[in-house]
Design a protein around this motif. Structure first.
Motif, PDB file in Angstrom:
ATOM      1  N   ASP A  31     -28.926 -75.108 -11.785  1.00 51.71           N
ATOM      2  CA  ASP A  31     -29.631 -75.813 -12.853  1.00 51.71           C
ATOM      3  C   ASP A  31     -29.532 -77.318 -12.622  1.00 51.71           C
ATOM      4  OD1 ASP A  31     -27.075 -76.623 -13.716  1.00 51.71           O
ATOM      5  OD2 ASP A  31     -27.019 -75.186 -15.366  1.00 51.71           O
ATOM      6  N   GLN A  32     -30.041 -78.115 -13.554  1.00 52.41           N
ATOM      7  CA  GLN A  32     -30.061 -79.573 -13.375  1.00 52.41           C
ATOM      8  C   GLN A  32     -28.680 -80.204 -13.396  1.00 52.41           C
ATOM      9  OE1 GLN A  32     -32.955 -80.928 -16.281  1.00 52.41           O
ATOM     10  NE2 GLN A  32     -34.609 -80.632 -14.823  1.00 52.41           N
ATOM     11  N   ASP A  33     -27.675 -79.448 -13.867  1.00 53.44           N
ATOM     12  CA  ASP A  33     -26.302 -79.943 -13.862  1.00 53.44           C
ATOM     13  C   ASP A  33     -25.540 -79.495 -12.615  1.00 53.44           C
ATOM     14  OD1 ASP A  33     -26.597 -81.224 -16.350  1.00 53.44           O
ATOM     15  OD2 ASP A  33     -26.181 -79.335 -17.403  1.00 53.44           O
ATOM     16  N   GLY A  34     -26.225 -78.799 -11.701  1.00 55.10           N
ATOM     17  CA  GLY A  34     -25.594 -78.336 -10.471  1.00 55.10           C
ATOM     18  C   GLY A  34     -24.864 -77.017 -10.599  1.00 55.10           C
ATOM     19  N   GLU A  35     -24.993 -76.360 -11.763  1.00 58.61           N
ATOM     20  CA  GLU A  35     -24.334 -75.069 -11.967  1.00 58.61           C
ATOM     21  C   GLU A  35     -25.179 -73.956 -11.350  1.00 58.61           C
ATOM     22  OE1 GLU A  35     -21.320 -74.585 -13.353  1.00 58.61           O
ATOM     23  OE2 GLU A  35     -21.204 -76.766 -13.480  1.00 58.61           O
ATOM     24  N   PRO A  36     -24.576 -73.087 -10.532  1.00 60.88           N
ATOM     25  CA  PRO A  36     -25.345 -72.001  -9.925  1.00 60.88           C
ATOM     26  C   PRO A  36     -25.764 -70.980 -10.979  1.00 60.88           C
ATOM     27  CG  PRO A  36     -23.029 -71.877  -9.271  1.00 60.88           C
ATOM     28  CD  PRO A  36     -23.182 -73.094 -10.127  1.00 60.88           C
ATOM     29  N   ARG A  37     -27.065 -70.940 -11.251  1.00 58.25           N
ATOM     30  CA  ARG A  37     -27.593 -69.973 -12.212  1.00 58.25           C
ATOM     31  C   ARG A  37     -29.111 -69.992 -12.218  1.00 58.25           C
ATOM     32  NH1 ARG A  37     -28.718 -71.109 -17.776  1.00 58.25           N
ATOM     33  NH2 ARG A  37     -29.231 -73.299 -18.078  1.00 58.25           N
ATOM     34  N   CYS A  38     -29.674 -68.920 -12.716  1.00 54.34           N
ATOM     35  CA  CYS A  38     -31.107 -68.797 -12.955  1.00 54.34           C
ATOM     36  C   CYS A  38     -31.248 -67.706 -14.007  1.00 54.34           C
ATOM     37  CB  CYS A  38     -31.852 -68.442 -11.670  1.00 54.34           C
ATOM     38  SG  CYS A  38     -33.648 -68.426 -11.868  1.00 54.34           S
ATOM     39  N   PRO A  39     -31.433 -68.084 -15.268  1.00 54.20           N
ATOM     40  CA  PRO A  39     -31.474 -67.111 -16.362  1.00 54.20           C
ATOM     41  C   PRO A  39     -32.626 -66.114 -16.216  1.00 54.20           C
ATOM     42  CG  PRO A  39     -31.399 -69.372 -17.192  1.00 54.20           C
ATOM     43  CD  PRO A  39     -31.623 -69.450 -15.724  1.00 54.20           C
ATOM     44  N   PRO A  40     -32.526 -64.987 -16.918  1.00 52.55           N
ATOM     45  CA  PRO A  40     -33.620 -64.025 -16.904  1.00 52.55           C
ATOM     46  C   PRO A  40     -34.913 -64.678 -17.390  1.00 52.55           C
ATOM     47  CG  PRO A  40     -31.692 -63.118 -18.024  1.00 52.55           C
ATOM     48  CD  PRO A  40     -31.412 -64.566 -17.770  1.00 52.55           C
ATOM     49  N   GLY A  41     -36.026 -64.220 -16.858  1.00 53.22           N
ATOM     50  CA  GLY A  41     -37.318 -64.737 -17.295  1.00 53.22           C
ATOM     51  C   GLY A  41     -38.350 -64.678 -16.189  1.00 53.22           C
ATOM     52  N   GLU A  42     -39.528 -65.215 -16.499  1.00 55.16           N
ATOM     53  CA  GLU A  42     -40.628 -65.260 -15.547  1.00 55.16           C
ATOM     54  C   GLU A  42     -40.675 -66.661 -14.939  1.00 55.16           C
ATOM     55  OE1 GLU A  42     -45.463 -64.603 -15.469  1.00 55.16           O
ATOM     56  OE2 GLU A  42     -44.334 -64.120 -17.285  1.00 55.16           O
ATOM     57  N   TYR A  43     -40.831 -66.730 -13.610  1.00 53.70           N
ATOM     58  CA  TYR A  43     -40.786 -68.009 -12.899  1.00 53.70           C
ATOM     59  C   TYR A  43     -41.945 -68.164 -11.929  1.00 53.70           C
ATOM     60  CZ  TYR A  43     -36.031 -68.410 -14.601  1.00 53.70           C
ATOM     61  OH  TYR A  43     -34.935 -68.494 -15.416  1.00 53.70           O
ATOM     62  N   GLU A  44     -42.387 -69.405 -11.793  1.00 57.17           N
ATOM     63  CA  GLU A  44     -43.289 -69.806 -10.722  1.00 57.17           C
ATOM     64  C   GLU A  44     -42.398 -70.441  -9.657  1.00 57.17           C
ATOM     65  OE1 GLU A  44     -47.247 -71.180 -13.038  1.00 57.17           O
ATOM     66  OE2 GLU A  44     -45.460 -72.401 -13.378  1.00 57.17           O
ATOM     67  N   VAL A  85     -32.430 -59.240 -17.418  1.00 59.13           N
ATOM     68  CA  VAL A  85     -31.114 -59.628 -17.934  1.00 59.13           C
ATOM     69  C   VAL A  85     -29.992 -59.168 -17.010  1.00 59.13           C
ATOM     70  CG1 VAL A  85     -29.479 -59.287 -19.831  1.00 59.13           C
ATOM     71  CG2 VAL A  85     -31.893 -59.660 -20.319  1.00 59.13           C
ATOM     72  N   ALA A  86     -30.045 -57.941 -16.527  1.00 57.39           N
ATOM     73  CA  ALA A  86     -28.966 -57.403 -15.699  1.00 57.39           C
ATOM     74  C   ALA A  86     -29.321 -57.442 -14.211  1.00 57.39           C
ATOM     75  CB  ALA A  86     -28.662 -55.974 -16.123  1.00 57.39           C
ATOM     76  N   ASP A  87     -30.322 -58.197 -13.831  1.00 54.76           N
ATOM     77  CA  ASP A  87     -30.783 -58.232 -12.440  1.00 54.76           C
ATOM     78  C   ASP A  87     -29.863 -59.098 -11.588  1.00 54.76           C
ATOM     79  OD1 ASP A  87     -32.240 -58.001 -10.133  1.00 54.76           O
ATOM     80  OD2 ASP A  87     -34.129 -58.656 -11.029  1.00 54.76           O
ATOM     81  N   THR A  88     -29.158 -58.450 -10.662  1.00 54.86           N
ATOM     82  CA  THR A  88     -28.279 -59.173  -9.739  1.00 54.86           C
ATOM     83  C   THR A  88     -28.738 -58.995  -8.291  1.00 54.86           C
ATOM     84  OG1 THR A  88     -26.783 -57.274  -9.595  1.00 54.86           O
ATOM     85  CG2 THR A  88     -26.272 -58.963 -11.262  1.00 54.86           C
ATOM     86  N   THR A  89     -29.899 -58.395  -8.113  1.00 51.58           N
ATOM     87  CA  THR A  89     -30.439 -58.174  -6.781  1.00 51.58           C
ATOM     88  C   THR A  89     -30.781 -59.511  -6.137  1.00 51.58           C
ATOM     89  OG1 THR A  89     -31.443 -56.142  -7.581  1.00 51.58           O
ATOM     90  CG2 THR A  89     -32.266 -57.005  -5.490  1.00 51.58           C
ATOM     91  N   PRO A  90     -30.357 -59.735  -4.886  1.00 53.66           N
ATOM     92  CA  PRO A  90     -30.758 -60.976  -4.208  1.00 53.66           C
ATOM     93  C   PRO A  90     -32.285 -61.060  -4.134  1.00 53.66           C
ATOM     94  CG  PRO A  90     -29.024 -59.884  -2.993  1.00 53.66           C
ATOM     95  CD  PRO A  90     -29.476 -58.923  -4.058  1.00 53.66           C
ATOM     96  N   LEU A  91     -32.792 -62.235  -4.307  1.00 54.42           N
ATOM     97  CA  LEU A  91     -34.231 -62.458  -4.301  1.00 54.42           C
ATOM     98  C   LEU A  91     -34.715 -62.791  -2.902  1.00 54.42           C
ATOM     99  CD1 LEU A  91     -35.516 -62.877  -7.324  1.00 54.42           C
ATOM    100  CD2 LEU A  91     -36.396 -64.847  -6.193  1.00 54.42           C
ATOM    101  N   LEU A  92     -35.817 -62.234  -2.497  1.00 53.90           N
ATOM    102  CA  LEU A  92     -36.426 -62.518  -1.207  1.00 53.90           C
ATOM    103  C   LEU A  92     -37.773 -63.174  -1.464  1.00 53.90           C
ATOM    104  CD1 LEU A  92     -36.505 -62.214   1.894  1.00 53.90           C
ATOM    105  CD2 LEU A  92     -37.560 -59.969   1.529  1.00 53.90           C
ATOM    106  N   VAL A  93     -37.953 -64.397  -0.970  1.00 56.37           N
ATOM    107  CA  VAL A  93     -39.223 -65.110  -1.095  1.00 56.37           C
ATOM    108  C   VAL A  93     -39.885 -65.067   0.272  1.00 56.37           C
ATOM    109  CG1 VAL A  93     -40.340 -67.310  -1.606  1.00 56.37           C
ATOM    110  CG2 VAL A  93     -38.295 -66.619  -2.891  1.00 56.37           C
ATOM    111  N   THR A  94     -41.051 -64.428   0.350  1.00 54.01           N
ATOM    112  CA  THR A  94     -41.746 -64.268   1.622  1.00 54.01           C
ATOM    113  C   THR A  94     -43.011 -65.127   1.629  1.00 54.01           C
ATOM    114  OG1 THR A  94     -40.943 -62.003   1.767  1.00 54.01           O
ATOM    115  CG2 THR A  94     -42.786 -62.596   3.202  1.00 54.01           C
ATOM    116  N   LEU A  95     -43.152 -65.942   2.672  1.00 55.33           N
ATOM    117  CA  LEU A  95     -44.305 -66.820   2.806  1.00 55.33           C
ATOM    118  C   LEU A  95     -45.204 -66.343   3.937  1.00 55.33           C
ATOM    119  CD1 LEU A  95     -42.448 -70.248   2.657  1.00 55.33           C
ATOM    120  CD2 LEU A  95     -43.339 -68.899   0.759  1.00 55.33           C
TER     121      LEU A  95
END
Length: 100
Positions: A31-44, A85-95
């Protein structure tokens, strides 16, 4: 890509979570404070490649494949994800590297 950053922007409130991309392609959103996190939700998502040029010889540095510029803009990247909410799966971004 061997040098760059990735940023997630919440569709709900515009909050942003970002990370530099490691040489192995991994990233840890903070986040903007440097804390490792990304809350549940929809993201671009946007991905920005850093390429060193001009004063550095091109053959002395390997940046990996070139990332199309469309991925660096929220309006054109087309990259989205939804985290539960309970999603801990690593995210894969494919370009796609072509001009599709």
């Amino acid at each position: 890509m061997r040098s760059g950053s990735v940023e997630f922007r919440s569709v709900a409130d515009g909050s942003r979570y970002a990370s530099r991309i490691g040489t192995d392609g991994s990233f840890t959103l903070t986040d903007q404070d440097g804390e490792p996190r990304c809350p549940p939700g929809e993201y671009e998502i946007v991905v920005v490649q850093i390429v060193l040029t001009e004063d550095l010889a091109a053959d002395a540095h390997q940046h990996g494949g070139t990332v199309p510029r469309r991925y660096a803009d929220y309006y054109t990247s087309g990259l989205t994800t939804t985290r539960g909410v309970a999603d801990t799966t690593p995210l894969l971004v494919t370009l796609a590297t072509g001009d599709e």
